[in-house]
Write an enzyme that holds these catalytic residues in place. Structure first.
Site, PDB file in Angstrom:
ATOM      1  N   SER A  28       0.821  -1.218   0.000  1.00  0.00           N
ATOM      2  CA  SER A  28       0.000   0.000   0.000  1.00  0.00           C
ATOM      3  C   SER A  28       0.849   1.259   0.000  1.00  0.00           C
ATOM      4  CB  SER A  28      -0.840   0.067   1.279  1.00  0.00           C
ATOM      5  OG  SER A  28      -1.770  -0.952   1.330  1.00  0.00           O
ATOM      6  N   HIS A  44      -0.961  -3.162  -7.332  1.00  0.00           N
ATOM      7  CA  HIS A  44      -1.693  -2.718  -6.139  1.00  0.00           C
ATOM      8  C   HIS A  44      -3.200  -2.822  -6.365  1.00  0.00           C
ATOM      9  CE1 HIS A  44      -2.897   0.645  -3.164  1.00  0.00           C
ATOM     10  NE2 HIS A  44      -2.749  -0.481  -2.519  1.00  0.00           N
ATOM     11  N   GLU A  60      -3.366  -0.598  -9.627  1.00  0.00           N
ATOM     12  CA  GLU A  60      -2.263   0.300  -9.975  1.00  0.00           C
ATOM     13  C   GLU A  60      -1.066  -0.580 -10.343  1.00  0.00           C
ATOM     14  OE1 GLU A  60      -3.151   4.278  -7.313  1.00  0.00           O
ATOM     15  OE2 GLU A  60      -2.216   2.610  -6.283  1.00  0.00           O
ATOM     16  N   ASN A 117      -3.486   5.955  -2.622  1.00  0.00           N
ATOM     17  CA  ASN A 117      -3.200   6.122  -1.188  1.00  0.00           C
ATOM     18  C   ASN A 117      -2.507   7.438  -0.870  1.00  0.00           C
ATOM     19  OD1 ASN A 117      -4.491   3.799  -0.523  1.00  0.00           O
ATOM     20  ND2 ASN A 117      -2.655   2.539  -0.421  1.00  0.00           N
TER      21      ASN A 117
HETATM   22  C1  LIG Z   1      -7.496   3.762   5.504  1.00  0.00           C
HETATM   23  C2  LIG Z   1      -6.042   4.068   5.317  1.00  0.00           C
HETATM   24  C3  LIG Z   1      -5.618   4.401   3.933  1.00  0.00           C
HETATM   25  C4  LIG Z   1      -5.653   3.248   2.980  1.00  0.00           C
HETATM   26  C5  LIG Z   1      -4.545   2.313   3.167  1.00  0.00           C
HETATM   27  C6  LIG Z   1      -4.487   0.993   2.538  1.00  0.00           C
HETATM   28  C7  LIG Z   1      -5.573   0.531   1.610  1.00  0.00           C
HETATM   29  C8  LIG Z   1      -5.071   0.356   0.216  1.00  0.00           C
HETATM   30  O1  LIG Z   1      -3.906   0.125  -0.065  1.00  0.00           O
HETATM   31  C9  LIG Z   1      -6.018   0.516  -0.900  1.00  0.00           C
HETATM   32  C10 LIG Z   1      -7.463   0.261  -0.632  1.00  0.00           C
HETATM   33  O2  LIG Z   1      -7.962  -0.798  -0.820  1.00  0.00           O
HETATM   34  S1  LIG Z   1      -8.334   1.589  -0.099  1.00  0.00           S
HETATM   35  C11 LIG Z   1      -9.964   0.976   0.093  1.00  0.00           C
HETATM   36  C12 LIG Z   1     -10.714   0.923  -1.208  1.00  0.00           C
HETATM   37  N1  LIG Z   1     -12.036   0.410  -0.954  1.00  0.00           N
HETATM   38  C13 LIG Z   1     -13.079   1.193  -0.721  1.00  0.00           C
HETATM   39  O3  LIG Z   1     -12.993   2.399  -0.756  1.00  0.00           O
HETATM   40  C14 LIG Z   1     -14.360   0.455  -0.404  1.00  0.00           C
HETATM   41  C15 LIG Z   1     -15.469   1.384  -0.076  1.00  0.00           C
HETATM   42  N2  LIG Z   1     -16.682   0.633   0.155  1.00  0.00           N
HETATM   43  C16 LIG Z   1     -17.442   0.137  -0.865  1.00  0.00           C
HETATM   44  O4  LIG Z   1     -17.139   0.320  -2.049  1.00  0.00           O
HETATM   45  C17 LIG Z   1     -18.689  -0.608  -0.473  1.00  0.00           C
HETATM   46  O5  LIG Z   1     -19.058  -0.229   0.821  1.00  0.00           O
HETATM   47  C18 LIG Z   1     -18.522  -2.182  -0.551  1.00  0.00           C
HETATM   48  C19 LIG Z   1     -18.276  -2.606  -1.987  1.00  0.00           C
HETATM   49  C20 LIG Z   1     -17.406  -2.686   0.340  1.00  0.00           C
HETATM   50  C21 LIG Z   1     -19.809  -2.822  -0.054  1.00  0.00           C
HETATM   51  O6  LIG Z   1     -20.851  -2.344  -0.804  1.00  0.00           O
HETATM   52  P1  LIG Z   1     -22.347  -2.283  -0.281  1.00  0.00           P
HETATM   53  O7  LIG Z   1     -22.411  -1.555   0.988  1.00  0.00           O
HETATM   54  O8  LIG Z   1     -23.186  -1.836  -1.428  1.00  0.00           O
HETATM   55  O9  LIG Z   1     -22.632  -3.762   0.163  1.00  0.00           O
HETATM   56  P2  LIG Z   1     -23.236  -4.951  -0.607  1.00  0.00           P
HETATM   57  O10 LIG Z   1     -24.533  -4.590  -1.280  1.00  0.00           O
HETATM   58  O11 LIG Z   1     -23.245  -6.038   0.398  1.00  0.00           O
HETATM   59  O12 LIG Z   1     -22.155  -5.279  -1.706  1.00  0.00           O
HETATM   60  C22 LIG Z   1     -22.175  -4.802  -3.042  1.00  0.00           C
HETATM   61  C23 LIG Z   1     -21.602  -5.883  -3.926  1.00  0.00           C
HETATM   62  O13 LIG Z   1     -20.256  -6.184  -3.561  1.00  0.00           O
HETATM   63  C24 LIG Z   1     -20.121  -7.567  -3.165  1.00  0.00           C
HETATM   64  N3  LIG Z   1     -19.172  -7.620  -2.040  1.00  0.00           N
HETATM   65  C25 LIG Z   1     -19.206  -6.848  -0.950  1.00  0.00           C
HETATM   66  N4  LIG Z   1     -18.172  -7.143  -0.151  1.00  0.00           N
HETATM   67  C26 LIG Z   1     -17.494  -8.148  -0.754  1.00  0.00           C
HETATM   68  C27 LIG Z   1     -16.332  -8.881  -0.427  1.00  0.00           C
HETATM   69  N5  LIG Z   1     -15.646  -8.654   0.704  1.00  0.00           N
HETATM   70  N6  LIG Z   1     -15.904  -9.814  -1.283  1.00  0.00           N
HETATM   71  C28 LIG Z   1     -16.573 -10.066  -2.417  1.00  0.00           C
HETATM   72  N7  LIG Z   1     -17.678  -9.385  -2.798  1.00  0.00           N
HETATM   73  C29 LIG Z   1     -18.138  -8.448  -1.964  1.00  0.00           C
HETATM   74  C30 LIG Z   1     -21.499  -8.005  -2.769  1.00  0.00           C
HETATM   75  O14 LIG Z   1     -21.667  -9.394  -2.913  1.00  0.00           O
HETATM   76  C31 LIG Z   1     -22.359  -7.219  -3.755  1.00  0.00           C
HETATM   77  O15 LIG Z   1     -22.309  -7.875  -5.020  1.00  0.00           O
HETATM   78  P3  LIG Z   1     -23.558  -7.844  -6.005  1.00  0.00           P
HETATM   79  O16 LIG Z   1     -24.653  -8.533  -5.248  1.00  0.00           O
HETATM   80  O17 LIG Z   1     -23.090  -8.594  -7.225  1.00  0.00           O
HETATM   81  O18 LIG Z   1     -23.828  -6.398  -6.283  1.00  0.00           O
HETATM   82  N1  LIG Z   2      -6.240  -4.029   3.705  1.00  0.00           N
HETATM   83  C1  LIG Z   2      -6.345  -3.301   2.603  1.00  0.00           C
HETATM   84  O1  LIG Z   2      -7.354  -2.628   2.386  1.00  0.00           O
HETATM   85  C2  LIG Z   2      -5.235  -3.288   1.604  1.00  0.00           C
HETATM   86  C3  LIG Z   2      -3.988  -3.801   1.920  1.00  0.00           C
HETATM   87  N2  LIG Z   2      -2.996  -3.780   0.961  1.00  0.00           N
HETATM   88  C4  LIG Z   2      -1.679  -4.354   1.271  1.00  0.00           C
HETATM   89  O2  LIG Z   2      -1.776  -5.759   1.102  1.00  0.00           O
HETATM   90  C5  LIG Z   2      -0.921  -6.407   2.063  1.00  0.00           C
HETATM   91  C6  LIG Z   2      -1.742  -7.368   2.908  1.00  0.00           C
HETATM   92  O3  LIG Z   2      -2.771  -6.664   3.547  1.00  0.00           O
HETATM   93  P1  LIG Z   2      -4.040  -7.420   4.156  1.00  0.00           P
HETATM   94  O4  LIG Z   2      -4.441  -8.551   3.291  1.00  0.00           O
HETATM   95  O5  LIG Z   2      -5.022  -6.388   4.526  1.00  0.00           O
HETATM   96  O6  LIG Z   2      -3.393  -8.016   5.502  1.00  0.00           O
HETATM   97  P2  LIG Z   2      -3.884  -9.231   6.409  1.00  0.00           P
HETATM   98  O7  LIG Z   2      -3.356  -8.971   7.753  1.00  0.00           O
HETATM   99  O8  LIG Z   2      -5.338  -9.474   6.214  1.00  0.00           O
HETATM  100  O9  LIG Z   2      -3.111 -10.485   5.757  1.00  0.00           O
HETATM  101  C7  LIG Z   2      -1.724 -10.629   5.739  1.00  0.00           C
HETATM  102  C8  LIG Z   2      -1.431 -12.115   5.739  1.00  0.00           C
HETATM  103  O10 LIG Z   2      -0.033 -12.330   5.487  1.00  0.00           O
HETATM  104  C9  LIG Z   2       0.388 -13.455   6.244  1.00  0.00           C
HETATM  105  N3  LIG Z   2       1.842 -13.390   6.345  1.00  0.00           N
HETATM  106  C10 LIG Z   2       2.581 -12.518   7.070  1.00  0.00           C
HETATM  107  N4  LIG Z   2       3.895 -12.744   6.851  1.00  0.00           N
HETATM  108  C11 LIG Z   2       3.972 -13.776   5.955  1.00  0.00           C
HETATM  109  C12 LIG Z   2       5.045 -14.457   5.323  1.00  0.00           C
HETATM  110  N5  LIG Z   2       6.307 -14.131   5.557  1.00  0.00           N
HETATM  111  N6  LIG Z   2       4.746 -15.446   4.451  1.00  0.00           N
HETATM  112  C13 LIG Z   2       3.465 -15.792   4.192  1.00  0.00           C
HETATM  113  N7  LIG Z   2       2.404 -15.176   4.763  1.00  0.00           N
HETATM  114  C14 LIG Z   2       2.661 -14.171   5.628  1.00  0.00           C
HETATM  115  C15 LIG Z   2      -0.368 -13.337   7.566  1.00  0.00           C
HETATM  116  O11 LIG Z   2      -0.461 -14.593   8.207  1.00  0.00           O
HETATM  117  C16 LIG Z   2      -1.711 -12.799   7.093  1.00  0.00           C
HETATM  118  O12 LIG Z   2      -2.641 -13.844   6.854  1.00  0.00           O
HETATM  119  C17 LIG Z   2      -0.227  -5.286   2.841  1.00  0.00           C
HETATM  120  O13 LIG Z   2       0.996  -5.000   2.203  1.00  0.00           O
HETATM  121  C18 LIG Z   2      -1.196  -4.119   2.690  1.00  0.00           C
HETATM  122  O14 LIG Z   2      -0.572  -2.882   2.817  1.00  0.00           O
HETATM  123  C19 LIG Z   2      -3.196  -3.295  -0.304  1.00  0.00           C
HETATM  124  C20 LIG Z   2      -4.416  -2.818  -0.665  1.00  0.00           C
HETATM  125  C21 LIG Z   2      -5.526  -2.734   0.276  1.00  0.00           C
END
Ligand SMILES: CCCCCCCC(=O)CC(=O)SCCNC(=O)CCNC(=O)[C@H](O)C(C)(C)COP(=O)(O)OP(=O)(O)OC[C@H]1O[C@@H](n2cnc3c(N)ncnc32)[C@H](O)[C@@H]1OP(=O)(O)O
Ligand SMILES: NC(=O)C1=CN([C@@H]2O[C@H](COP(=O)(O)OP(=O)(O)OC[C@H]3O[C@@H](n4cnc5c(N)ncnc54)[C@H](O)[C@@H]3O)[C@@H](O)[C@H]2O)C=CC1
Length: 309
Positions: free
Chosen positions: A144, A165, A177, A215
């Site tokens: 990230s 990413h 990304e 990010n």
């Molecule tokens: C914070 C510190 C800074 C960031 C640092 C690190 C992070 C990173 O490196 C980068 C990142 O990932 S940043 C995060 C990016 N993600 C977001 O912004 C998610 C925001 N939330 C959402 O889009 C919806 O609430 C969401 C899609 C999650 C849920 O949507 P809804 O509220 O509408 O809920 P549902 O109606 O239940 O879901 C809509 C459709 O999505 C499917 N779904 C939901 N969760 C799922 C999951 N976990 N796995 C698989 N499918 C999933 C759900 O089944 C539904 O599908 P359809 O029925 O086909 O529409």
């Molecule tokens: N959580 C998020 O929304 C996002 C996270 N990322 C990045 O993805 C990576 C993983 O994040 P998450 O899945 O959220 O973390 P998580 O904590 O859910 O999973 C990490 C997993 O890695 C395993 N692990 C740790 N060291 C290991 C090793 N040496 N060999 C094999 N397995 C090992 C742990 O047992 C754990 O299951 C991080 O680099 C994070 O910054 C990127 C995009 C979004």
């Protein structure tokens, strides 16, 4: 300027340049991201080996993938249940698990790493794998916030190393990304772009800079929300409601932090704070530190800013 020219070249030549066809993928880290990447890769016809040091996490990941795919199948194949069952079986057959990365990378075209956000741990992992993986294997990190160049420096395959990413939840979020360092070859870059396309994702690329595009913009916003809450300017509930209803965001900053994982958020903050000690943006947050010290990492542990139990 040199970088700009470099990227124009990448853009112009991308269709002409050869790329490695990625069929066998090893995904390391079976947490939220690794399991999501495995689900998408397996359901788009890739042979996937999911690796974690913790066997229980792997079992949980496979169960989660199956549950998600069943939901997808129920919806997408509502009129054709047999075709749906076949899709599900095929996708699940594409997934295998292992606790030993070194032994499974022999036949892999691409390693995608999604383990803990710690430079040393990622370097150790890739340094070890570099010695045993075939020469053609491409390495990619889902980091990230860390520098791809720094992670890659533990290997001797700088030309076959890039950033991939993904966003959480991977099956839903459409972006990837794709990051090339100054040493990443055109062939590797094109292979990663092509792989993202095969997964059905849209890709963007940018320099190997902290936080890449998303990010770099998202973290300051989240941290400002935390500071606002710490100052007592607004409750976390009101800040979340404001950003959802005022900006149309699907989650407010506290809901999103819990969803991402507060442990991961702290890893990112600490890393950036060490690199920019004078930048107040990355100063320690008492609230975040307390929650992480208490093991309240957000949704994945049942409590973070909010309770989920
Ligand atoms: C914070 C510190 C800074 C960031 C640092 C690190 C992070 C990173 O490196 C980068 C990142 O990932 S940043 C995060 C990016 N993600 C977001 O912004 C998610 C925001 N939330 C959402 O889009 C919806 O609430 C969401 C899609 C999650 C849920 O949507 P809804 O509220 O509408 O809920 P549902 O109606 O239940 O879901 C809509 C459709 O999505 C499917 N779904 C939901 N969760 C799922 C999951 N976990 N796995 C698989 N499918 C999933 C759900 O089944 C539904 O599908 P359809 O029925 O086909 O529409
Ligand atoms: N959580 C998020 O929304 C996002 C996270 N990322 C990045 O993805 C990576 C993983 O994040 P998450 O899945 O959220 O973390 P998580 O904590 O859910 O999973 C990490 C997993 O890695 C395993 N692990 C740790 N060291 C290991 C090793 N040496 N060999 C094999 N397995 C090992 C742990 O047992 C754990 O299951 C991080 O680099 C994070 O910054 C990127 C995009 C979004």
């Amino acid at each position: 300027m040199a970088f700009f020219t470099h990227h124009i070249c990448r853009g112009l030549s991308s269709s002409a340049v050869r790329h490695v066809v990625i069929k066998n993928v090893t995904i390391i880290g079976g947490g939220q991201m690794g399991a999501g990447i495995a689900q998408v890769a397996a359901s788009t016809g890739h042979a996937v080996t999911l690796v974690d040091t913790n066997e229980d996490i792997l079992k949980k990941a496979v169960k989660g993938i199956e549950g998600n795919l069943k939901r997808v199948v129920k919806k997408k194949f509502a009129d054709k249940p047999e075709a749906g069952e076949e899709f599900l079986q095929k996708a699940m057959q594409n997934v295998s698990i292992s606790t030993d990365a070194g032994s499974v990378v022999q036949g892999t075209d691409l390693v995608v790493e999604a383990i803990v956000e710690n430079l040393k741990v990622k370097q150790d992992l890739f340094g070890g794998l570099d010695k045993v993986a075939p020469a053609h294997t491409i390495f990619a990190s889902n980091t990230s916030s860390l520098s791809i160049t720094d992670i890659a420096s533990s290997t001797n395959r700088l030309d076959r190393f890039g950033g991939l990413h993904f966003f959480n939840p991977v099956p839903v979020m459409r972006l990837v990304e794709v990051i090339a360092t100054s040493s990443t070859s055109q062939e590797t870059f094109d292979s990663l772009l092509n792989f993202s396309k095969m997964l059905g994702k849209t890709s963007v690329s940018c320099k190997d800079t902290p936080g890449f595009i998303v990010n770099r913009l998202l973290l300051p916003y989240i941290l400002d929300a935390v500071r606002m809450y710490e100052r007592g300017d607004g409750s976390k509930e009101d800040i979340d409601i404001a950003m959802k209803l005022g900006c149309g965001y699907p989650m407010g900053p506290f809901e999103l932090s819990d969803y991402v994982g507060l442990d991961t958020m702290k890893f990112i903050m600490d890393g950036w704070s060490a690199a920019n000690p004078d930048n107040p943006m990355f100063a320690q947050s008492e609230v975040l530190n307390k929650l992480v010290a208490e093991g309240k990492f957000g949704k994945k542990t049942g409590e973070g800013f909010y309770k989920y139990k």
